[in-house]
Design a protein around this motif. Structure first.
Motif, PDB file in Angstrom:
ATOM      1  N   SER A 168       0.831  -1.194   0.000  1.00  8.34           N
ATOM      2  CA  SER A 168       0.000   0.000   0.000  1.00  8.34           C
ATOM      3  C   SER A 168       0.870   1.250   0.000  1.00  8.34           C
ATOM      4  N   PRO A 169       0.297   2.378  -0.457  1.00  6.78           N
ATOM      5  CA  PRO A 169       1.066   3.623  -0.429  1.00  6.78           C
ATOM      6  C   PRO A 169       1.508   3.959   0.990  1.00  6.78           C
ATOM      7  N   THR A 187      -7.143   4.268  -3.699  1.00  7.32           N
ATOM      8  CA  THR A 187      -5.821   3.698  -3.448  1.00  7.32           C
ATOM      9  C   THR A 187      -4.955   3.751  -4.695  1.00  7.32           C
ATOM     10  N   SER A 235      -1.418   5.735  -5.169  1.00  6.62           N
ATOM     11  CA  SER A 235      -0.192   5.004  -5.516  1.00  6.62           C
ATOM     12  C   SER A 235       0.591   5.699  -6.615  1.00  6.62           C
ATOM     13  N   SER A 272       4.527   2.593  -5.217  1.00  3.03           N
ATOM     14  CA  SER A 272       4.545   1.407  -4.364  1.00  3.03           C
ATOM     15  C   SER A 272       4.402   0.176  -5.237  1.00  3.03           C
ATOM     16  N   ILE A 301      -1.663   0.719  -8.207  1.00  2.00           N
ATOM     17  CA  ILE A 301      -1.836  -0.255  -7.129  1.00  2.00           C
ATOM     18  C   ILE A 301      -3.193  -0.068  -6.468  1.00  2.00           C
ATOM     19  N   ARG A 337      -1.747  -5.032  -8.435  1.00  2.00           N
ATOM     20  CA  ARG A 337      -1.438  -4.147  -9.553  1.00  2.00           C
ATOM     21  C   ARG A 337      -2.590  -4.171 -10.550  1.00  2.00           C
TER      22      ARG A 337
END
Length: 427
Positions: free
Chosen positions: A183-184, A219, A223, A228, A355, A361
């Motif tokens: 995760s970021p 999310t 990213s 990430s 992500i 991905r």
């Protein structure tokens, strides 16, 4: 929200004749990672082959193809609006201009006590009174049985500055590819993301029922800022301040939620915020945008994916907002890119990875994913909130922009492409 998104994209697939392997934003179908649609005019994640079949004739100057495509995208937008209302008649209604809004509610800017007394006599009741960055407003519940357009007209006749609480939805699509990554996260400049919730955000706050609730779209957007899981970010190591304006609310993404999110980001001393959401102009949100800008916040927004025949996208079209469109791997403007009153920059928006939840991905497409790349580059030049610095910051960022299209500023590419090297190619 998941069921709404699923049905929304199902309509798109039926109308375009595309195979649809994408579901709602918060539910999976057949192992395929679902996507959030754009409002207005979301497109299926597998639009790429269809788009490429149209792009080349367009480049040969076939105006008729361009006109037909634009009209088709606009028809899809209108059909999607109607579907949202059919799916959630108690939560969503169309405003007088045909845009989706919260059903049974209106918003009045800075109402006087006399006005509130007058509308109460007409059967309206106060849901909420609030002040965001000095901009006061009241949300009113509409009397049962009174259509939204009549409610707006009634308060307007009484002298109130009234609007519907219009909805805004993400402007991009995604499909699952490979697993892996994280995760970021990171320890660096804080960048704001107003969207669905961001998994792994440094700070997160909800502005809708059921929020904060991390989702794939928010999310993925984050990213592309922090980087990430092998996906390149425009500001590696950036921390994310996540303002979730959706949660589980079928009428999430409304103007009042976005206004409150902007106020919170200013309180957090965030210098740059990205908004990959599109909707119509809203007077309350316009005033809060201006108030946030006066306090030094630079707002970056996507122009949406509704095509050139769509109405101007907001918040991208508000004065001073950095409006971002997208290009594919060959630096061609996305044919589905919407329009705004101005374009400042373009960035990669197709043929790339981001992500999602759980470090998955995803292949992504849409101007949703160009905006965070631009936001990261602006935040690199403007890490701390300093009122009055926006113009000089953007002048520095202009030095990074690669000129595309006609020489100098043009209506398709703005002042050029940022972060062209940030695209993580699909393997």
């Amino acid at each position: 929200m998941g069921k709404r998104a699923f049905r929304f994209l199902g309509v798109m697939a039926a109308m375009t004749g595309c195979a649809l392997g994408v579901g709602g934003a918060r539910a999976q179908l057949g192992g395929t990672l679902p996507s959030l649609p754009s409002l207005p005019g979301g497109l299926p994640a597998n639009i790429g082959p269809m788009v490429d079949g149209v792009v080349d004739p367009l480049r040969r100057g076939v105006d008729r193809v361009a006109s037909t495509t634009a009209a088709r995208l606009d028809d899809l937008r209108r059909a999607a609006y109607a579907q949202l209302v059919r799916d959630h008649p108690d939560a969503i209604a169309l405003d007088p201009n045909g845009f989706p809004a919260r059903a049974g509610e209106v918003v009045v800017d800075a109402p006087s006590e006399a006005l509130l007394t007058a509308v109460a006599a007409q059967g309206f009741s106060v849901i909420e009174r609030d002040d965001v960055l000095g901009v006061s407003f009241v949300r009113l519940r509409v009397p049962n049985g009174l259509p939204l357009r009549k409610a707006l007209a009634l308060i307007d006749r009484l002298g109130g500055e009234v609007s519907a609480d219009q909805l805004h939805l993400p402007s991009g699509a995604s499909a699952a590819t490979l697993a892996g990554g994280a995760s970021p996260e990171g320890q660096g400049t804080m960048v704001g993301v107003i969207d669905g919730g961001v998994e792994g955000a440094a700070v997160i706050r909800g502005f809708a029922t059921g929020a904060p609730k991390p989702d794939d779209h928010g999310t993925a957007v984050a990213s592309l800022i922090s980087g990430s899981g092998g996906v390149r970010g425009s500001l590696p190591g950036a921390r994310i301040a996540s303002a979730d304006v959706y949660g589980t609310d079928p009428a999430g993404g409304n103007a009042t939620a976005i206004a409150k999110a902007l106020g919170w980001l200013v309180e957090q001393r965030v210098s740059v915020a990205t908004i990959s959401l599109v909707g119509p102009s809203n007077p309350l949100l316009a005033r809060v945008v201006a108030a946030a800008q006066a306090r030094g916040l630079i707002i970056v927004a996507a122009v949406g994916n509704n095509g050139p025949a769509s109405p101007p996208a907001y918040p991208a079209s508000y004065p001073g907002v950095v409006a971002v469109s997208g290009v594919d791997a060959r630096n061609r403007p996305l044919i589905e890119a919407g329009r705004a009153s101005h374009i400042d920059y373009v960035a990669p928006a197709a043929d790339m990875l981001a992500i999602g939840l759980g470090g998955r991905r995803m292949k992504v497409r849409g101007t949703s994913f160009a905006a965070p790349l631009v936001a990261g580059r602006i935040a690199a030049a403007y890490p701390a909130l300093k009122p009055g610095q926006a113009r000089s910051v953007l002048a520095r960022v202009d030095g990074e922009a690669k000129d595309l299209g006609a020489r100098g500023h043009d209506k398709s590419h703005g002042r050029g492409m940022l972060c062209g090297e940030c695209r993580t190619p699909v393997q």
